[in-house]
Design a protein around this motif. Structure first.
Motif, PDB file in Angstrom:
ATOM      1  N   GLN A  31      -5.381   4.633  -8.593  1.00  0.00           N
ATOM      2  CA  GLN A  31      -6.343   4.486  -9.673  1.00  0.00           C
ATOM      3  C   GLN A  31      -6.400   5.733 -10.556  1.00  0.00           C
ATOM      4  OE1 GLN A  31      -8.543   1.817 -10.521  1.00  0.00           O
ATOM      5  NE2 GLN A  31      -7.160   0.634  -9.215  1.00  0.00           N
ATOM      6  N   THR A  32      -6.143   6.884  -9.988  1.00  0.00           N
ATOM      7  CA  THR A  32      -6.159   8.119 -10.778  1.00  0.00           C
ATOM      8  C   THR A  32      -5.108   8.093 -11.881  1.00  0.00           C
ATOM      9  OG1 THR A  32      -6.914   9.366  -8.855  1.00  0.00           O
ATOM     10  CG2 THR A  32      -5.943  10.637 -10.661  1.00  0.00           C
ATOM     11  N   PHE A  33      -3.944   7.570 -11.577  1.00  0.00           N
ATOM     12  CA  PHE A  33      -2.853   7.555 -12.543  1.00  0.00           C
ATOM     13  C   PHE A  33      -2.749   6.226 -13.284  1.00  0.00           C
ATOM     14  CE2 PHE A  33      -1.767  10.738  -9.390  1.00  0.00           C
ATOM     15  CZ  PHE A  33      -1.328  11.798 -10.171  1.00  0.00           C
ATOM     16  N   GLN A  34      -3.293   5.152 -12.702  1.00  0.00           N
ATOM     17  CA  GLN A  34      -3.268   3.834 -13.357  1.00  0.00           C
ATOM     18  C   GLN A  34      -4.645   3.198 -13.243  1.00  0.00           C
ATOM     19  OE1 GLN A  34       0.257   1.246 -13.543  1.00  0.00           O
ATOM     20  NE2 GLN A  34       0.876   2.203 -11.642  1.00  0.00           N
ATOM     21  N   PRO A  35      -5.564   3.558 -14.123  1.00  0.00           N
ATOM     22  CA  PRO A  35      -6.923   2.997 -14.041  1.00  0.00           C
ATOM     23  C   PRO A  35      -6.959   1.477 -14.190  1.00  0.00           C
ATOM     24  CG  PRO A  35      -6.851   4.910 -15.499  1.00  0.00           C
ATOM     25  CD  PRO A  35      -5.436   4.558 -15.195  1.00  0.00           C
ATOM     26  N   THR A  36      -5.965   0.892 -14.867  1.00  0.00           N
ATOM     27  CA  THR A  36      -5.966  -0.560 -15.063  1.00  0.00           C
ATOM     28  C   THR A  36      -5.398  -1.320 -13.875  1.00  0.00           C
ATOM     29  OG1 THR A  36      -3.811  -0.456 -16.172  1.00  0.00           O
ATOM     30  CG2 THR A  36      -5.775  -0.314 -17.566  1.00  0.00           C
ATOM     31  N   SER A  37      -4.884  -0.605 -12.872  1.00  0.00           N
ATOM     32  CA  SER A  37      -4.370  -1.288 -11.689  1.00  0.00           C
ATOM     33  C   SER A  37      -5.520  -1.946 -10.940  1.00  0.00           C
ATOM     34  CB  SER A  37      -3.657  -0.290 -10.779  1.00  0.00           C
ATOM     35  OG  SER A  37      -3.235  -0.915  -9.594  1.00  0.00           O
ATOM     36  N   GLY A  38      -5.308  -3.169 -10.509  1.00  0.00           N
ATOM     37  CA  GLY A  38      -6.372  -3.894  -9.823  1.00  0.00           C
ATOM     38  C   GLY A  38      -5.828  -4.974  -8.918  1.00  0.00           C
ATOM     39  N   LEU A  39      -6.733  -5.808  -8.444  1.00  0.00           N
ATOM     40  CA  LEU A  39      -6.363  -6.847  -7.496  1.00  0.00           C
ATOM     41  C   LEU A  39      -5.718  -8.056  -8.160  1.00  0.00           C
ATOM     42  CD1 LEU A  39      -9.428  -6.806  -5.079  1.00  0.00           C
ATOM     43  CD2 LEU A  39      -7.112  -5.964  -4.625  1.00  0.00           C
ATOM     44  N   LEU A  40      -5.888  -8.219  -9.470  1.00  0.00           N
ATOM     45  CA  LEU A  40      -5.291  -9.383 -10.120  1.00  0.00           C
ATOM     46  C   LEU A  40      -3.768  -9.345 -10.004  1.00  0.00           C
ATOM     47  CD1 LEU A  40      -5.485 -11.927 -11.832  1.00  0.00           C
ATOM     48  CD2 LEU A  40      -5.472 -10.487 -13.877  1.00  0.00           C
ATOM     49  N   GLN A  41      -3.174  -8.165 -10.264  1.00  0.00           N
ATOM     50  CA  GLN A  41      -1.717  -8.076 -10.157  1.00  0.00           C
ATOM     51  C   GLN A  41      -1.240  -8.397  -8.749  1.00  0.00           C
ATOM     52  OE1 GLN A  41      -3.752  -5.616 -11.517  1.00  0.00           O
ATOM     53  NE2 GLN A  41      -2.515  -4.217 -12.747  1.00  0.00           N
ATOM     54  N   SER A  42      -1.891  -7.795  -7.754  1.00  0.00           N
ATOM     55  CA  SER A  42      -1.461  -8.043  -6.377  1.00  0.00           C
ATOM     56  C   SER A  42      -1.703  -9.494  -5.964  1.00  0.00           C
ATOM     57  CB  SER A  42      -2.190  -7.097  -5.419  1.00  0.00           C
ATOM     58  OG  SER A  42      -3.598  -7.216  -5.562  1.00  0.00           O
ATOM     59  N   ALA A  43      -2.715 -10.141  -6.539  1.00  0.00           N
ATOM     60  CA  ALA A  43      -2.951 -11.555  -6.238  1.00  0.00           C
ATOM     61  C   ALA A  43      -1.819 -12.419  -6.786  1.00  0.00           C
ATOM     62  CB  ALA A  43      -4.293 -12.001  -6.826  1.00  0.00           C
ATOM     63  N   ILE A  44      -1.372 -12.116  -8.011  1.00  0.00           N
ATOM     64  CA  ILE A  44      -0.256 -12.866  -8.601  1.00  0.00           C
ATOM     65  C   ILE A  44       1.007 -12.675  -7.767  1.00  0.00           C
ATOM     66  CG2 ILE A  44       1.223 -13.051 -10.638  1.00  0.00           C
ATOM     67  CD1 ILE A  44      -1.186 -12.122 -12.305  1.00  0.00           C
ATOM     68  N   ILE A  45       1.285 -11.425  -7.404  1.00  0.00           N
ATOM     69  CA  ILE A  45       2.472 -11.146  -6.595  1.00  0.00           C
ATOM     70  C   ILE A  45       2.375 -11.842  -5.245  1.00  0.00           C
ATOM     71  CG2 ILE A  45       3.818  -9.327  -5.500  1.00  0.00           C
ATOM     72  CD1 ILE A  45       4.005  -9.399  -8.555  1.00  0.00           C
ATOM     73  N   SER A  46       1.193 -11.836  -4.635  1.00  0.00           N
ATOM     74  CA  SER A  46       1.021 -12.466  -3.323  1.00  0.00           C
ATOM     75  C   SER A  46       1.277 -13.965  -3.383  1.00  0.00           C
ATOM     76  CB  SER A  46      -0.389 -12.192  -2.794  1.00  0.00           C
ATOM     77  OG  SER A  46      -0.605 -10.807  -2.609  1.00  0.00           O
TER      78      SER A  46
END
Length: 459
Positions: free
Chosen positions: A253-268
């Protein structure tokens, strides 16, 4: 009204004018979209032909319903009942022609930067002549010398191109996940309802992923067999959980504040789909119970009818070729060229949240040309090309190889049939399982690389 429309279609087929529909009620179409749509039609026409060539059902129907079928095959020197025009070798030759067509156009359009040149005119028009050229390329494959050696070499070329196309597909998926989260997150500061939308979609996707995992544990494992199934379900499920935790960890999160669970949900969800497809493609296992050999780790159809298997095969085939078309078209847009890069954590100032964010135009200012009696065309490339013509054709070249390998069941080509496209073999199983791990690796790389190389990804 009919005469001007016919003239415009003639200019499209035999000149450099953009193609459009004859109905004036149709929405406006961009020149770049029209061009890509026409190449897609070419691609789908050859793909459908390959599917027909691999279908014994269609072959039998043609023999029964086409008058003088046997006599016609004899006159064409196509063997008994046109045997040389069907089967895996025929698909290899046809796809060889289509691959050559797109590869030659990829070379022809190298470094084309403006749509006003002669090479761009050939790319965007002269569709009748290009169609004839495509037919000639596909037919030429049947007249190659030393065909046994050709088929052996071409098989490995197709496998290499097919693997590269799979990697492009997975890169696009990772890019799509980041793009979705970035676009919807941009709307949060204007309307808090985007928070609710993000949370709802994330919850639904994770529910689908968990439900798919439970479903596969229920139907594709057995206490006495299917060790690989249990192993890979545990590995893939665990990796999805790890990347989900990684996406929301403080160091990321420090380097990518926009990283979240939506991306990992799509990948999952996609990993679970690939896992299910891999398990469904694995050869069946049998155990002895009560003196009888029982098939285990397969989905039990309710009635056991062949029609149910055909329906599942048809749906799976439609999803497969839908993904192929999406990859061929979306990978060539200007916005999707970032699929080969890692997403930076900065957000464009003019970013506006949209429900259908992936359909936003790359260009906004362009002139319209009135087409008498037909669809209006937007010439959006007057100031320069908005996508790489060379890369566009190269992706379709790889797509041709991927279609060839998929339709002929990869390395189990000799007994391949389109009706058995989703039936078990180890080649397809390992390819799909490896795709799961490559997808997870690519997503994990996009998360950690800004932390490893912070100076490179500073805004």
């Amino acid at each position: 009204m009919c005469e001007p429309c016919c003239l415009s279609q003639l200019a499209c087929c035999c000149g450099s004018a953009a193609c459009s529909l004859c109905c004036g009620c149709c929405p406006k179409i961009k020149q770049s979209t029209s061009t890509r749509f026409m190449y897609t039609l070419f691609f789908m026409l050859v793909t459908v032909t390959c599917v027909i060539m691999m279908s014994p059902t269609v072959e039998t129907a043609m023999q029964e319903h086409i008058p003088f079928y046997t006599e016609m095959c004899d006159k064409l020197n196509a063997g008994e009942n046109c045997s040389t025009l069907v089967g895996y070798s025929a698909v290899y030759k046809v796809c060889f022609g289509m691959a050559c067509f797109f590869f030659l156009f990829s070379l022809f359009t190298i470094r084309v930067q403006t749509s006003t040149g002669c090479r761009a005119a050939v790319h965007n028009g002269f569709w009748f002549f290009k169609f004839v050229a495509l037919l000639a390329c596909c037919a030429g494959g049947f007249f190659l010398p030393n065909q046994e050696k050709f088929l052996e070499v071409w098989r490995y070329v197709g496998a290499a191109g097919g693997f590269l196309f799979i990697i492009i597909q997975l890169m696009l998926l990772v890019q799509f996940a980041h793009r979705w989260n970035q676009n919807w997150s941009s709307g949060v500061k204007y309307n808090k309802i985007w928070y609710a939308a993000l949370a709802l979609v994330t919850l639904v996707l994770f529910s689908v992923a968990v439900g798919a995992l439970v479903f596969m544990i229920r139907f594709y494992t057995d206490p006495e067999a299917c060790f690989l199934n249990k192993l890979f379900l545990g590995v893939n499920g665990g990796l999805c959980f790890v990347v989900s935790l990684l996406a929301i960890s403080p160091c990321i999160q420090t380097f990518q504040p926009t990283s979240g669970l939506l991306q990992s949900a799509i990948i999952s969800v996609y990993v679970m789909y690939l896992t299910f497809s891999a398990l469904a493609s694995k050869p069946v296992e049998m155990v002895e119970r009560n003196g009888k050999n029982v098939t285990v780790c397969v989905f039990p159809y309710s009635s056991g009818l062949q029609s149910e298997t055909n329906i599942v095969t048809g749906i799976g085939t439609a999803i497969l070729f839908g993904c192929i078309l999406y990859s061929c078209l979306i990978s060539t847009t200007k916005r999707s060229t970032t699929a080969l890069q890692v997403y930076r954590n900065d957000m464009p100032e003019n970013e506006r949240a949209r429900c259908c964010f992936c359909c936003v135009d790359d260009t906004e200012d362009y002139d319209d040309e009135k087409t008498a009696g037909g669809q209006n065309v937007k010439y959006d490339e007057k100031d320069g090309t908005i996508y790489s013509y060379c890369y566009f054709h190269f992706v379709f070249f790889l797509g041709s190889l991927y279609v060839m390998m998929t339709v002929t069941n990869w390395f189990h080509y000799e007994n391949a049939k389109i009706e058995r496209l989703l039936e078990g073999n180890w080649s397809v199983f390992w390819i799909k399982m490896a795709s799961c791990w490559v997808c997870l690796f690519l997503y994990m790389w996009t998360l950690v690389v800004p932390m490893l190389f912070p100076k490179r990804f500073q805004a």
